[in-house]
Design a protein around this motif. Structure first.
Motif, short mmCIF file in Angstrom:
data_model
loop_
_atom_site.label_atom_id
_atom_site.label_comp_id
_atom_site.label_asym_id
_atom_site.label_seq_id
_atom_site.Cartn_x
_atom_site.Cartn_y
_atom_site.Cartn_z
N UNK A 1 1.07 -1.98 0.10
CA UNK A 1 0.49 -0.20 0.61
C UNK A 1 0.50 1.30 0.04
N UNK A 2 1.63 1.01 0.92
CA UNK A 2 2.41 2.33 0.66
C UNK A 2 3.71 3.12 -0.76
N UNK A 3 3.95 1.36 -1.04
CA UNK A 3 4.39 1.57 -2.60
C UNK A 3 3.47 2.95 -3.03
N UNK A 4 1.84 2.79 -3.69
CA UNK A 4 1.89 3.25 -4.34
C UNK A 4 1.69 4.91 -3.72
N UNK A 5 0.84 5.68 -4.77
CA UNK A 5 0.73 6.98 -4.87
C UNK A 5 -0.55 6.94 -3.76
N UNK A 6 -1.63 6.15 -3.80
CA UNK A 6 -1.94 6.23 -2.89
C UNK A 6 -2.90 4.53 -2.83
N UNK A 7 -3.31 4.75 -1.66
CA UNK A 7 -4.46 3.55 -1.37
C UNK A 7 -5.23 2.92 -2.12
N UNK A 8 -6.44 3.84 -3.35
CA UNK A 8 -6.77 3.76 -3.86
C UNK A 8 -5.93 2.82 -5.23
N UNK B 1 -4.90 -9.77 -8.86
CA UNK B 1 -5.20 -11.10 -8.11
C UNK B 1 -6.85 -11.79 -8.00
N UNK B 2 -7.09 -10.99 -8.41
CA UNK B 2 -8.92 -11.15 -8.64
C UNK B 2 -9.48 -10.63 -7.67
N UNK B 3 -10.73 -10.36 -7.84
CA UNK B 3 -11.90 -9.13 -6.62
C UNK B 3 -12.06 -10.42 -5.29
N UNK B 4 -11.68 -12.14 -5.52
CA UNK B 4 -12.09 -13.00 -4.26
C UNK B 4 -10.26 -12.67 -3.26
N UNK B 5 -9.99 -11.51 -3.39
CA UNK B 5 -8.33 -11.31 -2.74
C UNK B 5 -8.76 -10.72 -1.42
N UNK B 6 -7.51 -11.24 0.13
CA UNK B 6 -7.92 -10.41 0.97
C UNK B 6 -6.96 -8.87 0.90
N UNK B 7 -7.78 -7.99 1.60
CA UNK B 7 -6.85 -6.62 1.03
C UNK B 7 -6.75 -6.63 2.67
N UNK B 8 -5.30 -5.99 3.14
CA UNK B 8 -5.18 -4.99 4.61
C UNK B 8 -5.67 -3.71 4.64
N UNK B 9 -6.61 -3.70 5.25
CA UNK B 9 -7.56 -2.20 5.36
C UNK B 9 -7.03 -1.58 6.77
N UNK B 10 -5.92 -1.63 6.82
CA UNK B 10 -5.37 -1.17 8.37
C UNK B 10 -3.85 0.12 7.90
N UNK B 11 -3.80 0.13 6.93
CA UNK B 11 -2.37 0.97 6.71
C UNK B 11 -2.52 2.84 7.31
N UNK B 12 -4.05 2.60 7.13
CA UNK B 12 -4.35 4.50 7.94
C UNK B 12 -5.32 4.19 7.82
N UNK B 13 -6.55 4.47 7.88
CA UNK B 13 -8.05 4.69 8.57
C UNK B 13 -8.47 3.90 7.97
N UNK C 1 -11.58 3.03 8.44
CA UNK C 1 -13.48 2.91 7.71
C UNK C 1 -12.85 3.31 5.70
N UNK C 2 -12.42 4.15 5.58
CA UNK C 2 -11.95 4.69 4.28
C UNK C 2 -10.89 3.28 3.65
N UNK C 3 -10.41 2.73 4.31
CA UNK C 3 -9.79 1.35 3.45
C UNK C 3 -10.54 -0.12 2.90
N UNK C 4 -11.97 0.16 4.28
CA UNK C 4 -12.60 -0.66 3.90
C UNK C 4 -13.56 -0.43 2.13
N UNK C 5 -14.49 0.89 2.51
CA UNK C 5 -14.51 1.84 1.53
C UNK C 5 -13.96 1.53 0.20
#
Length: 464
Positions: A213-220, A230-242, A244-248
């Motif tokens: 996540x930190x490598x890229x210019x934004x979380x998006x 990896x496809x939509x079924x992947x697992x995403x780590x959502x707590x690098x920043x905020x 709630x925003x990460x989940x969204x």
């Protein structure tokens, strides 16, 4: 070419013969000089007591030990080292050049539960053959049984939710592979360690860390890149920043690729509170099938504390590979019988004070069950002959626990390989289900069932 032949011919092969303490070989030298090296002997591997806070132990490492015994040969390079370092004399080196274990090993089947005094391994051969396996057997069993016992407690606490091994970076690189295997015996379903996956056929899992996540210019951008790879079924780590925003953003990235997000991972903060908030947010976003997995220094107590939270799986690292505070199973390897000068087998035992005494004689073991199928005691029987012992176990209502692992130097094939690991995990689930309720408690306490020692005399009568 067999593993043993390969190890003997190739000086770069992974021979296990020097994974030992020096005194194993100096004892061998002394026995060769005294003439006692070829005496028939019986060694047992067992624990005088369970480690503190453990109500039962789990047998693990059997498959690894059998592979290691096949590779226990002395290569030319190893013989040269022993000579140059002055470890043993030429007579002993001549013996080691031709060393192959040709005896018999019986033991608890991998995955079985065990208790104080349970004879996990019975090694029969000459003193020379059996003595020098001590350190190898103990190093494998002390590590693997400790990890499997911790894994079993964690899967008890998880109440059916999957547990995954994430401990590769928290242990020695080879110990991590062994720990992954032992964790499966204790009920874990997958590992992040690719070597363990290749070697033992364990399912592997893993997607990304905070650095991605930190490598890229934004979380998006990071989430979009992960889903694209990896496809939509992947697992995403959502707590690098905020969170709630990460989940969204994670849900949005998956839907942008035409699917629903597989899972989100939480690795920090108050995991219980965050799991409830994230579950509510996912449901509000319509991502009702998206799962929640949690990591962050979990042990059996933390997992139990998450029991009421809407968590779907657990990733466990440090506490798993270190035995959750009990990094060794506290097992020992002792001579219990040996041939006398008259050719008759004699019981031998250590009578030291301070709780280090041993019980002489070859042992046979069974688990006694009540009419409801619940274990009531571990029955350890001293007897010379297997037939007598099995008859006595049957009369006492004991389920025999020992199986043949090595017969005349040849490994019994069913006890190694991926299928043996699967069978061990299934065996552990069944053995654990036999234990009384107290075995499933995470608090400190006495062993779940007591161990009773009996001796069988020459008239096939039992006496305590």
């Amino acid at each position: 070419m067999t593993p043993t032949q390969h190890a003997a011919l190739d000086p770069t092969s992974p021979s296990t013969s020097l994974l030992t303490d020096m005194y194993e070989l100096t004892m061998l030298q002394g026995a060769l000089h005294s003439g006692a090296a070829e005496r028939a002997s019986v060694f047992e591997l067992f624990g005088r007591r369970l480690p503190s806070s453990r109500r039962f132990g789990v047998v693990a490492g059997t498959g690894r030990l059998l592979e290691a015994i096949e590779e226990f040969v002395f290569t030319g390079a190893q013989i040269d080292f022993l000579r140059t370092a002055g470890i043993v004399d030429d007579t002993t080196l001549d013996y080691l050049r031709e060393y192959r274990f040709s005896g018999t090993i019986r033991g608890y089947a991998e995955g079985e539960c065990y208790f104080s005094g349970s004879p996990l391994l019975t090694v029969e051969g000459t003193f020379a053959e059996a003595c020098i396996l001590e350190t190898l057997a103990l190093s494998i069993y002390n590590h693997d049984c400790a990890v499997a016992s911790a894994a079993s407690r964690m899967t008890i606490a998880a109440h059916g939710r999957p547990c995954v091994d994430f401990g590769a970076r928290r242990a020695h690189e080879r110990a991590a592979v062994a720990a992954a295997r032992a964790a499966v015996v204790g009920g874990f379903v997958a590992t992040s360690d690719l070597e363990a996956g290749m070697r033992y056929g364990i399912p592997t899992v893993g997607t990304s860390a905070h650095s991605f996540t930190l490598l890229h210019d934004s979380e998006e951008d990071a989430f979009t890149a992960q889903v694209a790879s990896l496809g939509p079924s992947t697992t995403i780590l959502v707590d690098t920043y905020d969170i709630a925003r990460g989940v969204e953003r994670a849900v949005k990235a998956a839907r942008g690729a035409g699917g629903e997000l597989g899972a989100v991972r939480l690795d920090s903060g108050d995991l219980v509170a965050e799991a409830f908030k994230v579950r509510a947010q996912l449901d509000a976003l319509g991502a009702t099938t998206t799962r929640i997995t949690v990591t962050n220094d979990l042990d059996e107590y933390a997992i139990a504390g998450l029991g009421a939270a809407p968590v779907d799986s657990y990733g466990v690292g440090t506490k798993l590979v270190t035995g959750s505070g009990r990094p060794t199973a506290e097992l020992v390897y002792k001579l219990v019988e040996r041939e006398g000068t008259d050719g008759v087998m004699q019981e031998v035992a250590k009578f030291s004070e301070g709780g280090k005494a041993t019980v002489g004689g070859r042992k046979w073991a069974g688990r006694v069950l009540d009419t409801a199928g619940t274990a009531t005691e571990e029955l350890v029987l001293s007897a010379r002959e297997q037939g007598e012992a099995l008859g006595a176990l049957k009369r006492e209502g004991g389920r025999p626990l020992q199986v043949e692992l090595v017969r005349d130097g040849e490994v019994v094939e069913e006890h190694r390989g991926p299928r043996a690991l699967t069978a061990a995990a299934e065996r552990h689930r069944a053995a654990r289900a036999e234990l009384p309720y107290d075995a499933w408690r995470l608090s400190e306490g006495e062993p779940a069932v007591p161990t009773r020692h009996l001796e069988l005399d020459g008239r096939t009568a039992l006496r305590e």
